[in-house]
Design an enzyme around this catalytic site. Structure first.
Site, PDB file in Angstrom:
ATOM      1  N   CYS A   7      58.276 -14.576  92.775  1.00 11.56           N
ATOM      2  CA  CYS A   7      57.692 -15.832  93.280  1.00 11.56           C
ATOM      3  C   CYS A   7      58.712 -16.686  94.019  1.00 11.56           C
ATOM      4  CB  CYS A   7      57.084 -16.633  92.133  1.00 11.56           C
ATOM      5  SG  CYS A   7      55.888 -15.691  91.187  1.00 11.56           S
TER       6      CYS A   7
ATOM      7  N   HIS B  22      55.748 -23.953  93.746  1.00 17.14           N
ATOM      8  CA  HIS B  22      55.076 -22.659  93.584  1.00 17.14           C
ATOM      9  C   HIS B  22      53.802 -22.890  92.765  1.00 17.14           C
ATOM     10  CE1 HIS B  22      54.073 -18.655  92.558  1.00 17.14           C
ATOM     11  NE2 HIS B  22      54.522 -18.720  91.318  1.00 17.14           N
TER      12      HIS B  22
ATOM     13  N   ASN C  15      47.721 -17.660  91.687  1.00 16.86           N
ATOM     14  CA  ASN C  15      49.150 -17.476  91.919  1.00 16.86           C
ATOM     15  C   ASN C  15      49.341 -16.338  92.923  1.00 16.86           C
ATOM     16  OD1 ASN C  15      51.862 -16.791  91.775  1.00 16.86           O
ATOM     17  ND2 ASN C  15      51.995 -16.978  89.549  1.00 16.86           N
TER      18      ASN C  15
HETATM   19  O1  UT7 Z   1      54.843 -17.232  88.800  1.00 19.87           O
HETATM   20  C1  UT7 Z   1      55.089 -17.228  87.442  1.00 19.87           C
HETATM   21  C2  UT7 Z   1      54.082 -16.274  86.869  1.00 19.87           C
HETATM   22  N1  UT7 Z   1      53.626 -16.517  85.554  1.00 19.87           N
HETATM   23  C3  UT7 Z   1      52.978 -17.621  85.135  1.00 19.87           C
HETATM   24  O2  UT7 Z   1      52.813 -18.596  85.801  1.00 19.87           O
HETATM   25  C4  UT7 Z   1      52.403 -17.575  83.753  1.00 19.87           C
HETATM   26  C5  UT7 Z   1      52.696 -18.803  82.956  1.00 19.87           C
HETATM   27  N2  UT7 Z   1      51.875 -18.837  81.777  1.00 19.87           N
HETATM   28  C6  UT7 Z   1      50.590 -19.239  81.778  1.00 19.87           C
HETATM   29  O3  UT7 Z   1      50.076 -19.597  82.810  1.00 19.87           O
HETATM   30  C7  UT7 Z   1      49.849 -19.270  80.466  1.00 19.87           C
HETATM   31  O4  UT7 Z   1      50.734 -18.921  79.432  1.00 19.87           O
HETATM   32  C8  UT7 Z   1      48.623 -18.332  80.472  1.00 19.87           C
HETATM   33  C9  UT7 Z   1      47.541 -18.914  81.360  1.00 19.87           C
HETATM   34  C10 UT7 Z   1      48.989 -16.943  80.926  1.00 19.87           C
HETATM   35  C11 UT7 Z   1      48.047 -18.228  79.066  1.00 19.87           C
HETATM   36  O5  UT7 Z   1      47.726 -19.516  78.573  1.00 19.87           O
HETATM   37  P1  UT7 Z   1      48.220 -19.965  77.127  1.00 19.87           P
HETATM   38  O6  UT7 Z   1      47.654 -21.273  76.874  1.00 19.87           O
HETATM   39  O7  UT7 Z   1      49.721 -19.827  77.098  1.00 19.87           O
HETATM   40  O8  UT7 Z   1      47.531 -18.910  76.222  1.00 19.87           O
HETATM   41  P2  UT7 Z   1      48.198 -17.867  75.212  1.00 19.87           P
HETATM   42  O9  UT7 Z   1      48.932 -16.810  75.938  1.00 19.87           O
HETATM   43  O10 UT7 Z   1      48.937 -18.656  74.170  1.00 19.87           O
HETATM   44  O11 UT7 Z   1      46.909 -17.239  74.549  1.00 19.87           O
HETATM   45  C12 UT7 Z   1      46.015 -17.991  73.754  1.00 19.87           C
HETATM   46  C13 UT7 Z   1      44.823 -17.114  73.417  1.00 19.87           C
HETATM   47  C14 UT7 Z   1      45.228 -15.750  72.876  1.00 19.87           C
HETATM   48  O12 UT7 Z   1      44.333 -15.403  71.850  1.00 19.87           O
HETATM   49  P3  UT7 Z   1      44.791 -15.515  70.305  1.00 19.87           P
HETATM   50  O13 UT7 Z   1      45.966 -14.601  70.210  1.00 19.87           O
HETATM   51  O14 UT7 Z   1      45.129 -16.954  70.123  1.00 19.87           O
HETATM   52  O15 UT7 Z   1      43.563 -15.051  69.596  1.00 19.87           O
HETATM   53  C15 UT7 Z   1      44.987 -14.839  74.064  1.00 19.87           C
HETATM   54  O16 UT7 Z   1      44.713 -13.508  73.679  1.00 19.87           O
HETATM   55  O17 UT7 Z   1      44.032 -16.869  74.581  1.00 19.87           O
HETATM   56  C16 UT7 Z   1      43.798 -15.473  74.718  1.00 19.87           C
HETATM   57  N3  UT7 Z   1      43.655 -15.132  76.139  1.00 19.87           N
HETATM   58  C17 UT7 Z   1      42.476 -15.226  76.765  1.00 19.87           C
HETATM   59  N4  UT7 Z   1      41.253 -15.624  76.374  1.00 19.87           N
HETATM   60  C18 UT7 Z   1      40.268 -15.605  77.294  1.00 19.87           C
HETATM   61  C19 UT7 Z   1      44.586 -14.701  76.983  1.00 19.87           C
HETATM   62  N5  UT7 Z   1      44.054 -14.498  78.202  1.00 19.87           N
HETATM   63  C20 UT7 Z   1      42.755 -14.819  78.091  1.00 19.87           C
HETATM   64  C21 UT7 Z   1      41.667 -14.831  79.009  1.00 19.87           C
HETATM   65  N6  UT7 Z   1      40.460 -15.233  78.564  1.00 19.87           N
HETATM   66  N7  UT7 Z   1      41.835 -14.472  80.284  1.00 19.87           N
END
Ligand code: UT7
Length: 324
Positions: free
Chosen positions: A112, A251, A281
Site C-alpha cells: 500500500c 491511504h 482498499n
Molecule cells: O492496507 C492495510 C491493509 N489492511 C487493513 O487495513 C486491515 C486493518 N484491519 C481491519 O480493517 C479490521 O481489523 C478488519 C475489518 C479486518 C476486521 O475488523 P475487526 O473489528 O478488527 O474484527 P476482528 O478481526 O476482531 O473480528 C471480529 C469478529 C470475528 O469473529 P469472532 O472471532 O469474534 O467470533 C471474525 O471472525 O468478526 C468476524 N469477522 C466477520 N464477520 C462477518 C471477520 N470478518 C468478517 C466478515 N463478516 N467479513
C-alpha cells in the site's frame, strides 16, 4: 522544492460489487462490512481490465491534464503487488500501450505504500535532472489475488489505478519531503506467497497459493500509531504545522483507521479526503485515485500544502508533503 505534479488521472473498473453482493459469496452481512470498515462497495475488474489496462487509462488522463505527450516521458514507475505477470513488469506493458518509446520502465513493490515510495524516487530523478518527465502510477487488480472464501480479507479490497506526471517547475512549490519506514520482522501480519517454487529444496509446503493473508486486528493497531508517528515526524522535520496543511490524503484502508488517525492528530475532518466507501482498499492505487478525485473536485489549488500518509504489507509506512 521544484518537483511538481503536472497532471493526475485515475481509472476504475466498470463493475461495482456491493456489500450485499458479498453476502452471496461469504458468511458476512452488509451491515458488518459497513460498520467495521466503512466500505459500501468496491470495483472489480472484468475482461480487458488487467492491472496494466487500468494503469494505462489512468496515465492517459494524467498525460492529458499535464499537456505532455507519452513520447516525452523519460521514466515510468508502477507501484503494484498485483500485475498479471511477474515479468515483464506492469510498467513495461504501460510503456508499450502508451507508445512511450523514450521511457525506461519498472515496477516498485511496497504494497500500500508503493505509490508514495515511487513518488519519492521520482522526485530524486527530477532533482538530478530538471528536464526529466516521469510517470508514476499506483495500480492494482487485487480481486485476482484474494481468497474469495476468506471473509477476513475478500470484503476489504478493490481494483483500480491512479497516475501522476511529475517534472520540474521554478517557484515556491513542489515536493517537500517524506518520512518512510519498513519493518520486515512484521511480515506475517500481511503477506502473499509467490507461485510455488519449482526448486524442491525451496518449496514452501504451507504455500496455499498466491493470495492475501492478513491479521486484521494487529494491522489495525500498528497502522494508526505508525501513521501518526510518521506524520508528526515529517511535520517536525520540515517545520510545517498541521494547521498550514490544506488537505490530507491518507491511504484508504478502513474508515475506523482513518477516524482514529484524525482523532489522534486532531485534524478537522473536512481537511481529510476519504473515498474508502466507494472503492474499498485498492492498496498502491488508493492514494493516487484519491489525489485525482480531490484535484478534479477542485479541492486542490496552487500553493496548497498536501499531506499524504500510508501503511501496508512489509510492513511499510510513511508520510509525504508536497506544495502544489
Ligand atoms: O492496507 C492495510 C491493509 N489492511 C487493513 O487495513 C486491515 C486493518 N484491519 C481491519 O480493517 C479490521 O481489523 C478488519 C475489518 C479486518 C476486521 O475488523 P475487526 O473489528 O478488527 O474484527 P476482528 O478481526 O476482531 O473480528 C471480529 C469478529 C470475528 O469473529 P469472532 O472471532 O469474534 O467470533 C471474525 O471472525 O468478526 C468476524 N469477522 C466477520 N464477520 C462477518 C471477520 N470478518 C468478517 C466478515 N463478516 N467479513
Amino acid at each position: 522544492m521544484g518537483t511538481v505534479i503536472l497532471g493526475t488521472g485515475s481509472c476504475l473498473p466498470e463493475k461495482i460489487v456491493t456489500n450485499h453482493d458479498l453476502e452471496e459469496i461469504v458468511d458476512t452481512s452488509a451491515e458488518w462490512i459497513q460498520s467495521r470498515t466503512g466500505i459500501n462497495a468496491r470495483r472489480i475488474s472484468g475482461k480487458g481490465e488487467q492491472t496494466y489496462n487500468l494503469a494505462t487509462e489512468a496515465s492517459r488522463k494524467a498525460l492529458l491534464m499535464s499537456g505532455i505527450d507519452a513520447k516525452e516521458l523519460d521514466i515510468i514507475v508502477v507501484a503494484t503487488i498485483s500485475s498479471h505477470m511477474l515479468m515483464p513488469s506492469c510498467a513495461c506493458f504501460v510503456q508499450k500501450e502508451l507508445g512511450a518509446t523514450k521511457a525506461f520502465a519498472y515496477d516498485v513493490n511496497a504494497a500500500c505504500s508503493g505509490f508514495l515510495y515511487a513518488l519519492d524516487l521520482g522526485d530524486k530523478y527530477v532533482r538530478a535532472d530538471s528536464e526529466k518527465k516521469i510517470l508514476i502510477v499506483g495500480a492494482e487488480v487485487l480481486s485476482a489475488r484474494l481468497n474469495w472464501a476468506d471473509r477476513n480479507t475478500c470484503i476489504l479490497f478493490g481494483d483500480g489505478a491512479g497516475a501522476v506526471i511529475i517534472g520540474h517547475q521554478e517557484g515556491d512549490c513542489g515536493y517537500i519531503g517524506s518520512n518512510f519506514f519498513s519493518d520486515g520482522n512484521l511480515w506475517k501480519l500481511l503477506y502473499m506467497h509467490a507461485p510455488k517454487s519449482n526448486n524442491p529444496e525451496l518449496c514452501i509446503e504451507e504455500n496455499p497459493g498466491s493470495h492475501i493473508i492478513m491479521e486484521g486486528r494487529e494491522i489495525f493497531k500498528y497502522a494508526v500509531k505508525a501513521m501518526e508517528d510518521a506524520v508528526r515526524g515529517l511535520l517536525a522535520k520540515e517545520q510545517i504545522s498541521l494547521d498550514s496543511v490544506k488537505l490530507v490524503i491518507p491511504h484508504q484502508a478502513n474508515i475506523r483507521i482513518l477516524n482514529n488517525l484524525i482523532e489522534r492528530l486532531e485534524i478537522p475532518k473536512e481537511k481529510v479526503f476519504i473515498n474508502v466507501a466507494e472503492y474499498g482498499n485498492t492498496s498502491a492505487a488508493s492514494i493516487p485515485i484519491a489525489l485525482d478525485e480531490a484535484k478534479r473536485e477542485g479541492r486542490i489549488s496552487a500553493g496548497d500544502t498536501i499531506l499524504f500518509c500510508t501503511f501496508g504489507g512489509g510492513l511499510t509506512w510513511g508520510a509525504t508533503l508536497i506544495k502544489w
